[in-house]
Write a protein that holds these residues in place. Structure first.
Motif, PDB file in Angstrom:
ATOM      1  N   ARG A 292      37.894  56.202  41.679  1.00 20.83           N
ATOM      2  CA  ARG A 292      37.865  55.082  40.731  1.00 20.83           C
ATOM      3  C   ARG A 292      39.096  55.112  39.829  1.00 20.83           C
ATOM      4  O   ARG A 292      39.709  54.075  39.567  1.00 20.83           O
TER       5      ARG A 292
ATOM      6  N   ALA B 230      42.211  54.104  41.868  1.00 20.80           N
ATOM      7  CA  ALA B 230      42.265  52.667  42.157  1.00 20.80           C
ATOM      8  C   ALA B 230      42.627  51.875  40.909  1.00 20.80           C
ATOM      9  O   ALA B 230      43.454  50.959  40.953  1.00 20.80           O
TER      10      ALA B 230
ATOM     11  N   ARG C 108      46.127  49.720  40.465  1.00 17.92           N
ATOM     12  CA  ARG C 108      46.089  48.273  40.185  1.00 17.92           C
ATOM     13  C   ARG C 108      46.880  47.947  38.924  1.00 17.92           C
ATOM     14  O   ARG C 108      47.670  46.982  38.899  1.00 17.92           O
TER      15      ARG C 108
ATOM     16  N   LEU D  17      41.217  52.422  50.615  1.00 13.78           N
ATOM     17  CA  LEU D  17      41.159  52.082  49.197  1.00 13.78           C
ATOM     18  C   LEU D  17      42.518  51.592  48.710  1.00 13.78           C
ATOM     19  O   LEU D  17      42.609  50.617  47.944  1.00 13.78           O
ATOM     20  N   THR D  18      43.578  52.241  49.151  1.00 15.10           N
ATOM     21  CA  THR D  18      44.923  51.822  48.755  1.00 15.10           C
ATOM     22  C   THR D  18      45.224  50.402  49.220  1.00 15.10           C
ATOM     23  O   THR D  18      45.764  49.582  48.468  1.00 15.10           O
TER      24      THR D  18
ATOM     25  N   VAL E 250      43.482  47.914  47.006  1.00 10.87           N
ATOM     26  CA  VAL E 250      44.133  47.747  45.711  1.00 10.87           C
ATOM     27  C   VAL E 250      45.394  46.893  45.845  1.00 10.87           C
ATOM     28  O   VAL E 250      45.623  45.964  45.060  1.00 10.87           O
TER      29      VAL E 250
ATOM     30  N   HIS F 181      44.439  43.265  46.611  1.00 10.98           N
ATOM     31  CA  HIS F 181      43.827  42.605  45.457  1.00 10.98           C
ATOM     32  C   HIS F 181      44.885  42.285  44.403  1.00 10.98           C
ATOM     33  O   HIS F 181      44.911  41.184  43.834  1.00 10.98           O
TER      34      HIS F 181
ATOM     35  N   PHE G 123      37.288  43.293  41.278  1.00  9.41           N
ATOM     36  CA  PHE G 123      37.963  44.509  41.727  1.00  9.41           C
ATOM     37  C   PHE G 123      37.044  45.719  41.617  1.00  9.41           C
ATOM     38  O   PHE G 123      36.909  46.502  42.560  1.00  9.41           O
TER      39      PHE G 123
ATOM     40  N   VAL H  12      35.766  48.074  44.736  1.00  8.82           N
ATOM     41  CA  VAL H  12      36.031  49.511  44.741  1.00  8.82           C
ATOM     42  C   VAL H  12      34.727  50.288  44.851  1.00  8.82           C
ATOM     43  O   VAL H  12      34.618  51.242  45.638  1.00  8.82           O
ATOM     44  N   GLU H  13      33.727  49.886  44.080  1.00  2.00           N
ATOM     45  CA  GLU H  13      32.446  50.604  44.099  1.00  2.00           C
ATOM     46  C   GLU H  13      31.783  50.479  45.465  1.00  2.00           C
ATOM     47  O   GLU H  13      31.174  51.444  45.967  1.00  2.00           O
TER      48      GLU H  13
ATOM     49  N   ILE I 174      33.588  52.874  47.822  1.00  2.00           N
ATOM     50  CA  ILE I 174      33.263  54.268  47.526  1.00  2.00           C
ATOM     51  C   ILE I 174      31.850  54.601  48.009  1.00  2.00           C
ATOM     52  O   ILE I 174      31.615  55.672  48.588  1.00  2.00           O
TER      53      ILE I 174
END
Length: 217
Positions: A89, A92, A96, A147-148, A151, A154, A200, A204-205, A208
């Motif tokens: 978290r 990310a 961002r 995840l990257t 980000v 987004h 966002f 992300v959540e 994860i």
């Protein structure tokens, strides 16, 4: 002898790689990535372009350095007691924030891999956090890369939507036929689901949570 000539012959004007990268980021922020040339960068630093090559061997190395600045600054130092979820978290969110602050660097973040030592250090930190939590190495790399990409994508969309002439504005959506598009029109009217930061964090959540379920950790 003029000061510029003395610098070009080796004084280097107190240059360091870090100072050059700072100036490159500033130039890209002001004028965009297309404006970044060794000549323009040298002029911004008050030196001949050739002087820069003492610190960055070529244009590709300069671009790799900009990618390094983005990713190395976003990766938190590992904290074994905090857990992998808070680490991701924090990563990310920091990435961002960095990308939104330097939108000109976004095309590089999307297209160039991390290859410099400092950028790879950031990758290694993430992999250590995930593998220590029980992720197999391959899954750990998939999670970090996924995840990257979220980000970067987004942030790219946020920057594009912030442009005044972007099609599909809230005003246009609010004018939709409510009989045909009742939910979309209501969302446009009330602002439901339109907050960038909220969306966002939600995405992300969700990622994860999926990472943990998939890896069994």
């Amino acid at each position: 002898m003029p000061a510029e000539a003395r610098r070009a012959r080796g004084e280097r004007a107190g240059l360091t790689r870090e100072r050059i990268l700072d100036a490159a980021v500033d130039l890209v922020d002001r004028e965009g990535l297309k404006a970044l040339t060794m000549r323009r960068l040298g002029a911004a630093l008050g030196v001949e372009a050739m002087t820069l090559y003492h610190h960055v061997p070529n244009k590709d190395a300069l671009l790799d350095g900009l990618v390094e600045r983005v990713f190395a600054g976003a990766a938190p130092v590992e904290d074994a007691t905090a857990g992998w979820r808070p680490w991701l978290r924090a990563y990310a969110g920091a990435l961002r924030t960095t990308l939104l602050g330097h939108p000109g660097v976004l095309p590089l973040a999307a297209a160039r891999p991390a290859v410099t030592p400092a950028a790879l250090d950031a990758v290694e930190r993430g992999l250590r956090v995930l593998t220590a939590a029980g992720f197999p190495l391959g899954r750990a790399l998939h999670a970090l890369n996924s995840l990257t990409l979220l980000v970067v994508s987004h942030a790219t969309a946020e920057c594009a939507l912030a442009t005044p002439d972007t099609p599909g504005s809230a005003g246009e959506l609010a004018a939709l036929d409510p009989d045909r598009y009742p939910l979309t029109a209501e969302a446009a009217r009330t602002g439901a689901g339109t907050d960038d930061a909220e969306r966002f964090a939600f995405a992300v959540e969700a990622l994860i949570t999926g990472f943990g379920a998939e890896a069994g950790v």
